[in-house]
Design a protein around this motif. Structure first.
Motif, PDB file in Angstrom:
ATOM      1  N   VAL A 193     -19.225  25.610  10.090  1.00 24.73           N
ATOM      2  CA  VAL A 193     -17.630  26.251  10.368  1.00 24.73           C
ATOM      3  C   VAL A 193     -16.604  25.484  11.389  1.00 24.73           C
ATOM      4  N   LEU A 194     -17.260  25.314  12.061  1.00 22.56           N
ATOM      5  CA  LEU A 194     -16.349  24.416  13.596  1.00 22.56           C
ATOM      6  C   LEU A 194     -16.194  23.166  12.958  1.00 22.56           C
ATOM      7  N   ASN A 195     -17.040  22.684  11.888  1.00 24.25           N
ATOM      8  CA  ASN A 195     -17.001  20.918  11.767  1.00 24.25           C
ATOM      9  C   ASN A 195     -15.718  20.891  10.918  1.00 24.25           C
ATOM     10  N   TYR A 196     -16.092  22.186  10.146  1.00 23.70           N
ATOM     11  CA  TYR A 196     -14.681  21.851   8.472  1.00 23.70           C
ATOM     12  C   TYR A 196     -13.600  22.393   9.675  1.00 23.70           C
ATOM     13  N   PHE A 197     -13.664  23.440  10.453  1.00 23.90           N
ATOM     14  CA  PHE A 197     -11.917  23.924  10.836  1.00 23.90           C
ATOM     15  C   PHE A 197     -11.246  22.277  11.276  1.00 23.90           C
ATOM     16  N   LEU A 198     -12.924  21.628  12.309  1.00 26.87           N
ATOM     17  CA  LEU A 198     -12.061  20.894  12.970  1.00 26.87           C
ATOM     18  C   LEU A 198     -11.459  19.663  12.698  1.00 26.87           C
ATOM     19  N   TYR A 199     -12.634  19.839  10.978  1.00 25.73           N
ATOM     20  CA  TYR A 199     -11.918  18.636  10.348  1.00 25.73           C
ATOM     21  C   TYR A 199     -10.503  18.888  10.082  1.00 25.73           C
ATOM     22  N   ILE A 200     -10.182  19.989   9.738  1.00 20.14           N
ATOM     23  CA  ILE A 200      -8.964  20.581   8.945  1.00 20.14           C
ATOM     24  C   ILE A 200      -7.631  20.093   9.986  1.00 20.14           C
ATOM     25  N   LEU A 201      -8.162  20.313  11.386  1.00 21.57           N
ATOM     26  CA  LEU A 201      -7.301  19.837  12.340  1.00 21.57           C
ATOM     27  C   LEU A 201      -7.010  18.681  12.755  1.00 21.57           C
ATOM     28  N   ALA A 424      -8.295  19.312   2.707  1.00 24.43           N
ATOM     29  CA  ALA A 424      -8.321  19.689   3.336  1.00 24.43           C
ATOM     30  C   ALA A 424      -9.260  20.571   3.590  1.00 24.43           C
ATOM     31  N   VAL A 425      -8.837  21.530   3.633  1.00 22.98           N
ATOM     32  CA  VAL A 425      -9.931  22.896   3.058  1.00 22.98           C
ATOM     33  C   VAL A 425     -10.473  22.721   1.660  1.00 22.98           C
ATOM     34  N   LEU A 426     -10.370  21.505   0.556  1.00 28.59           N
ATOM     35  CA  LEU A 426     -10.949  21.890  -0.580  1.00 28.59           C
ATOM     36  C   LEU A 426     -11.683  20.713  -0.428  1.00 28.59           C
ATOM     37  N   ALA A 427     -10.914  19.186   0.303  1.00 30.78           N
ATOM     38  CA  ALA A 427     -12.291  18.022   0.252  1.00 30.78           C
ATOM     39  C   ALA A 427     -14.041  18.752   0.962  1.00 30.78           C
ATOM     40  N   TYR A 428     -13.737  19.266   2.044  1.00 28.16           N
ATOM     41  CA  TYR A 428     -14.094  19.583   2.905  1.00 28.16           C
ATOM     42  C   TYR A 428     -15.617  19.624   2.102  1.00 28.16           C
ATOM     43  N   PRO A 429     -15.680  21.339   1.582  1.00 29.04           N
ATOM     44  CA  PRO A 429     -16.981  20.899   1.212  1.00 29.04           C
ATOM     45  C   PRO A 429     -18.168  20.201   0.527  1.00 29.04           C
ATOM     46  N   ASN A 430     -17.205  19.694   0.002  1.00 24.24           N
ATOM     47  CA  ASN A 430     -17.893  18.885  -1.673  1.00 24.24           C
ATOM     48  C   ASN A 430     -17.493  17.025  -1.289  1.00 24.24           C
ATOM     49  N   PRO A 431     -19.078  16.762  -0.119  1.00 24.57           N
ATOM     50  CA  PRO A 431     -19.389  15.757  -0.360  1.00 24.57           C
ATOM     51  C   PRO A 431     -18.395  14.312  -0.574  1.00 24.57           C
ATOM     52  N   TYR A 432     -18.195  14.761  -2.326  1.00 28.39           N
ATOM     53  CA  TYR A 432     -17.888  13.410  -2.568  1.00 28.39           C
ATOM     54  C   TYR A 432     -16.292  13.090  -2.338  1.00 28.39           C
ATOM     55  N   ALA A 491     -14.770  16.716  -7.885  1.00 27.29           N
ATOM     56  CA  ALA A 491     -14.117  15.861  -7.592  1.00 27.29           C
ATOM     57  C   ALA A 491     -12.535  15.335  -7.760  1.00 27.29           C
ATOM     58  N   LEU A 492     -13.315  15.124  -9.456  1.00 24.75           N
ATOM     59  CA  LEU A 492     -12.363  14.856 -10.697  1.00 24.75           C
ATOM     60  C   LEU A 492     -11.263  15.765 -10.792  1.00 24.75           C
ATOM     61  N   ILE A 493     -11.935  17.221 -11.019  1.00 21.38           N
ATOM     62  CA  ILE A 493     -10.213  17.645 -11.273  1.00 21.38           C
ATOM     63  C   ILE A 493      -9.618  17.208  -9.803  1.00 21.38           C
ATOM     64  N   PHE A 494     -10.568  18.052  -8.775  1.00 18.46           N
ATOM     65  CA  PHE A 494      -9.697  18.049  -7.829  1.00 18.46           C
ATOM     66  C   PHE A 494      -8.014  16.595  -7.197  1.00 18.46           C
ATOM     67  N   LYS A 495      -9.032  15.452  -7.323  1.00 19.83           N
ATOM     68  CA  LYS A 495      -8.416  13.867  -7.275  1.00 19.83           C
ATOM     69  C   LYS A 495      -6.863  14.052  -7.839  1.00 19.83           C
ATOM     70  N   ILE A 496      -7.540  14.733  -9.094  1.00 21.40           N
ATOM     71  CA  ILE A 496      -6.127  14.297 -10.098  1.00 21.40           C
ATOM     72  C   ILE A 496      -5.453  15.743  -9.678  1.00 21.40           C
TER      73      ILE A 496
END
Lengths: 806, 806
Positions: A193-201, A424-432, A491-496
């Motif tokens: 969670v901390l990493n997630y949060f800092l990533y978004i920040l 950022a919120v959607l991208a972090y959980p998916n490694p791709y 990831a495909l749907i997200f990117k599109i």
């Protein structure tokens, strides 16, 4: 079928004269001649006497400061620029015979083109290298930091590490994730969670900085820049678009925008940056800084250098500039572009930002040839690419139009912050999607070697099999591959979806990388599917011939590459340059056929839904006066249908050669907003003698009023060769023949518009006028570039009001 | 400086109208109006009534058979061709909405372009493969024969042999030299003399066959063909030049000519062969066969396919077509050329004539990078290439001129026999000239691997050294290398001299291979010299930094390649396409910089001595009306200086719109040889209404005389919209408005010639006329393409009479 002239690459005419093929009905001309004067042809003041042949050249001598320059948001006159350059060249050549010093100067002048190219190559290569290094570091900064030196990226940090395998290297002790550094725990929900949060920040911080810098210092630094550069290269003036501030801010904000993890790439903006470099170096040489035509030659070459450093593909860069960006592309520019692109590529290689001595962005090496049957999935990928291109262009243009017309456009900072947050919120959980898009593409393109530790290469190995390094047979997919497939689909749907909303925001954003990512993901999924089918169904007819058990038949990485080409082609409608860029990435002619099949299919599919690529769509959205060479004009209209004034319009504003006063001219300039005025012999005969530019007229009168004694409002303006000797009591005449263009372009009113459009594309006159051919030599009307664009838009049922500028 | 527009790639105008910018002095016009007639504007025959807008289109409907076609040795009207194609396209599009069958037809029409490309690719690839195989076999036939199957070449014969090393394979028992076969002795003076004699005999036989076939069946099959193709693509008509007979004979004689061992290559002729294929397939589709403009688009693509199969370099082929050959190169053609080039390359690869699955003619792989210091010898090679180019062009043109003007030209067969004899006698003793030139180049390009058995790789090995296959350090040269150096030096002199006399003979002869051979020999000599210097003088400052003892610093093969590029560049002045072709041969961006350095130097050096490449020189020698886009026109002349008639010339021949009889027209046609005539309102007003082509006029009158009742010599020809109602006693009028071009091109007489030349290059009008702008709307004169070329030649102090055709 109209022929698509190679990026027209010729002078576009801005305006046009028209004369009737037949004695027409008399047409009233609003002449500003208020005084009738007996303009004698004799009695010239000796100082002003010129011979006929010299007239035009004297006009080019820039008699007043600023005469011959252009106003912002106006179109340049290619033919005038060219003729000025010829004149300059002629002068230098004749002077060079006078002394050695002049000879050296003339040699320096001849070499200045190459010097500019060298400088552009060096600077754009350096900037690209710096951008690559900075992006690498800042992208990794979102996840963690290097303890041994905080300015190292993850990869650089672990270079010095002792771990030998690639997998372990990734986890070298010097590199610490934020959670580990702050709490000491590398694993667990809290750390996540901390990493997630800092990533978004970090992402929000970067994108906020980027959008703020753009808004405050250089509004022109936003977007991809390619639509505007296309417009500028076609002869439009947008002051400051290629300025020093834009260069600086675009470079900095590009790093920030890419690092923020938004779904955007650096390729388009790099072209803009390279063009800014080109413009910067133009100002060092008067040959280029004072001639808008020559400057555009340099900019074409700079665009090639930009693509060259973006992909490490110099030939592809030159072809991109030729096919996609440039308007006027003479052979000399081809050669110089090539030089600039090579210098840039080698400068980048010397900086070596990827740490592997490779020139290209995605270096790949495949070990298996492709088979005929694979063309079916390749063409399917082409269809996907074409559909994606259509969807993306339509949705993105609709969204951008919404942004322009609604409240949304008023909060660009908020918009960027919101999109970054969602990304950022959607991208972090998916490694791709967490990693940078170019890393993702790189992994998708890669062939699974024996040493590959990626999840995508998690195949079940036959334990009895000896494992050669290169030639690995097809194997059943392991659980890792299946997980990867799911993640890739998400990831495909997200990117599109996210790319549609990202492109066009007020930050530098390129489109190449997101498009390629979409294609590469789709391609890799298809590739793995085909591979597994081939493995599990050796006996199917289609696989029987080329895929024996234990053979390495399918390379999923190649599918990813073909998909990327298809999607990029669908969005940009590039064809040859796209295939060449891809060819340079792989370095083998082997894979040209699959790439071409996909690119052609994608172009055809996308063209079926709409002829325009994303750049042309944005040009149209922004209303730039760009005469696309690829628009076919096949209507049967004639010049007379397009010319102004129309039947019910007020008559044409013209000047007479010897009966207009300074005041009349000033009134005319104030009352109208035309770019220039035809000059006729007299109100009665209405015979055209030339065309004068509004700007030149204004400047000349201003200059005369300030410097020339006796020029007052009632002075008569003479466009004749000689002004009559007037009594001393009369106000001094103002002689303006020097700013008169004596060879305006004319066509008859029965000329098909097809021909007119062609001439507009291929010649570079800006003057407009039309002359009647018969009985009376009358001006019938004028066709301007604007008229042509409006007419073409009408014919294509588009919104004619979208063309804003003249 | 005039800009060099990318191979102009646009429509060139053939003729030009001119009108004075000022009320000029009255100019007598020789009008053929012998009867004054009151041409009423009313009273039109209803059947002939047309609306204004339809006029031009009706004119395009080809009212009489053959109207709109061109005579041999005339120039086409690009704009007319284009407009005809647009019209055709428009018709098909509107018809396609009528029925499904028409829709299918329209789709087929749209796809026919791609079908033609596919067919061209397949046929030219196949022909190139067949030529390669035949040349291989016949070249070896000069030395010996394969006992197991006489149709095998030396290499094919020994494929099945059991010997394993390359050296032994060469001496496989199945392959017997002639002396061995006839006398049983393979060695000894007698065998040598017998082999020598038979070598000469075969060479003479081949070349005699070649020249006889050319003379008897297809005189156009001689030479390289590129100058003529350039001229044809610029819009000139040479009937039969691309015909079926030329295709057949050129293919056969090319094999014979190359096999005869003459110093010539197959690359140029392959372009010609591919263009013949293009022309052949054009005749399958009326879209291309009936439109000279569209046909030229196909031919441009065919030229790309030709180079593609010549070198196995599709991208290079496209760029060659773009840079060197084509005149009008729209984007659509770029893409199609690429397709044709790829298909051709893959067809060739499927035939696999080189037996190594390689696409390229000279496949090379180098293992060592190059160093900065090596740029010095590379640039020296560039200088050599430039000098060679200049020498070759001057000497060859001088010799060809001599051939044209003296008795020499009357005995082409004897000349070929003599040159072949001399070549064979001198070539046999030297192993480097005895073999085919492409084999020679291949060996010179090669890096000396560990397994290489060639004399050029006879280095003294360090016995203590382990020998890795690839990375061999620099070694001292052995005696073989020194022998090779002497032989190469002799071969260099021989090639330089003999090529000058060979190119231009009445057999198919390409220039690429001999030029490359000269450069490759020079380059290899320089390469070995540098290598030995580096080996023996490790301590010199220049070598110290990059060449440690035991390192592999210098690759002599790379020098050979750089030299080849330099020499080819010097002769043809190719730049980008040359580098790209070379890049495709090596497949690595690594060596682009040396190649570019050499190519640029060579071009600069050669340009310093004369701007024209070999193809332009031959175009000029043959007097083809080719307006080179690279000629800079920087003189200050005006249109009025160039137009015809001049001051003392007879007045301009014009037709009047309604007062000329059929007989007058026929007299005018008989008395003059102009290509067309301006039509004016009347003798008094001399206002231009249009332009009519001589050919169309002749055809229309002939047609009317045959088919239309009442048309006799005294019939009046009407170019007006409506002919007056005449009494029945008068002869029937002849209405010819349909063949009148209503939108001829005009310029003022004060237009700078620079602009006129530009317009001629970029637009494709053929009509000429000029109209006075002021007071009276008079025709001042006409400027034709011929006038422009003559003027340009005068300005450049060249022989103006060398332009023979109109």
């Amino acid at each position: 079928m109209t022929q698509h002239v190679l990026g027209v690459k010729e002078f576009p005419i801005q305006q046009f004269m028209l004369f009737p093929e037949h004695p027409g009905t008399p047409n009233t001309v609003r002449s500003v001649s208020m005084r009738s004067s007996l303009a004698g042809v004799s009695g010239a003041t000796p100082t002003e006497e010129m011979n006929g042949a010299g007239n035009l050249m004297d006009f080019l001598d820039e008699p007043f400061p600023d005469v011959g320059t252009y106003e912002d948001f106006h179109t340049i006159d290619w033919l005038r620029e060219k003729s000025r350059d010829t004149d300059r060249h002629r002068k230098i050549t004749s002077k060079s015979k006078e002394s050695i010093w002049e000879l050296i100067k003339s040699l320096l002048d001849a070499w200045s083109g190459w010097v500019v190219m060298l400088l552009i190559g060096l600077l754009s290569g350096t900037l690209a290298g710096v951008i690559d290094l900075a992006v690498d570091w800042m992208t990794d900064l979102k996840e963690g930091v290097c303890l041994s030196a905080f300015w190292y990226s993850h990869e650089q940090c672990c270079w010095t590490s002792n771990e030998t395998t690639f997998d372990d290297r990734d986890k070298c002790p010097q590199w610490q994730k934020w959670a580990e550094l702050m709490t000491g725990h590398a694993e667990g929900a809290g750390a996540y969670v901390l990493n997630y949060f800092l990533y978004i920040l970090w992402a929000l911080l970067f994108s906020f900085l980027a959008v703020s810098l753009v808004r405050v210092f250089a509004p022109y630094a936003c977007g991809s820049g390619i639509p505007e550069i296309k417009t500028i290269l076609s002869g439009f003036i947008i002051r400051g678009y290629l300025g020093k501030w834009t260069l600086l801010i675009k470079t900095v904000t590009l790093v920030l925008a890419v690092s923020s993890g938004l779904s955007l790439g650096k390729e388009g903006p790099l072209v803009h940056v390279a063009c800014c470099c080109g413009n910067l170096f133009c100002s060092l040489f008067s040959k280029y800084s004072k001639n808008e035509g020559k400057r555009r030659e340099v900019l074409s070459a700079a665009a090639a250098a930009g693509v060259s450093v973006a992909f490490g593909a110099p030939i592809g860069g030159v072809l991109f500039s030729l096919e996609e960006v440039s308007y006027y592309f003479p052979l000399k520019t081809l050669w110089r572009s090539f030089f600039a692109a090579l210098v840039a590529a080698f400068t980048l290689r010397s900086i070596n930002p990827f740490g592997n001595s490779r020139l290209v962005l995605f270096y790949v090496e495949y070990h298996t040839p492709w088979y005929m049957a694979e063309l079916v999935p390749f063409i399917l990928l082409g269809v996907f690419g074409g559909l994606w291109g259509t969807l993306f262009i339509r949705a993105n243009i609709a969204w951008c139009r919404r942004r322009k017309t609604t409240q949304l456009g008023k909060y660009p900072v908020l918009e960027v912050i919101a999109v970054t947050g969602i990304t950022a919120v959607l991208a972090y959980p998916n490694p791709y999607t967490r990693r940078s898009t170019s890393e993702l593409i790189s992994e998708l393109f890669n062939d699974c070697g024996a040493l590959e530790s990626s999840q995508l290469c998690d195949y079940i190995n036959n334990p009895n099999m000896s494992r050669p390094v290169d030639d690995i047979p097809d194997r059943p997919a392991g659980p890792g591959v299946y997980t990867a497939l799911w993640q890739l689909a998400l990831a495909l749907i997200f990117k599109i979806v996210i790319t549609i909303f990202t492109f066009g925001m007020k930050i530098p954003s390129g489109l190449f990388i997101p498009s390629m990512a979409v294609g590469a993901i789709a391609g890799r999924i298809v590739g793995i599917a085909v591979e597994q089918m081939a493995y599990h169904h050796h006996d199917w007819i289609i696989f029987k011939n080329w895929c024996r058990p234990g053979a390495d038949c399918v390379t999923p990485g190649l599918y990813a590459m073909v998909g990327a080409a298809a999607c990029l082609g669908g969005v940009t409608r590039m064809t040859v340059s796209l295939v060449v860029i891809m060819f340079e990435l792989t370095g083998g002619l082997e894979y040209i056929v699959p790439l071409m099949a996909a690119a052609v299919t994608s172009k055809w599919v996308a063209d079926a839904f709409g002829k325009e690529g994303i750049y042309e769509s944005h040009i149209q959205l922004n209303g730039y006066p760009y005469l696309d060479v690829r628009d076919e004009f096949t209507h049967r209209t004639l010049a007379t249908d397009v010319m102004r004034p129309r039947r019910n319009d007020p008559p044409l504003a013209v000047l007479t050669q010897d009966s207009t006063t300074v005041e009349d001219v000033e009134t005319l300039i104030k009352d109208t907003d035309y770019n220039g005025f035809p000059v006729v012999v007299s109100r009665e005969s209405e015979r055209l003698i030339g065309f004068v530019q509004r700007r030149d007229l204004t400047l000349a009168i201003k200059n005369a009023r300030q410097k020339q004694d006796g020029v007052v409002s009632s002075s008569v303006v003479y466009f004749t060769e000689d002004a009559p000797q007037l009594p001393a009591s009369n106000p001094q005449p103002l002689k303006l023949r020097r700013i008169l263009n004596l060879s305006p372009f004319t066509v008859t009113d029965h000329t098909p518009m097809e021909t007119v459009v062609d001439i507009f594309r291929k010649l570079g006159l800006r003057q407009r006028c039309h002359v009647s051919l018969c009985l009376r030599r009358r001006l019938l009307g004028i066709i301007t570039k604007k008229d042509v664009l409006r007419h073409m838009a009408q014919m294509m049922n588009q919104d004619p009001e979208s063309i804003m500028f003249n």
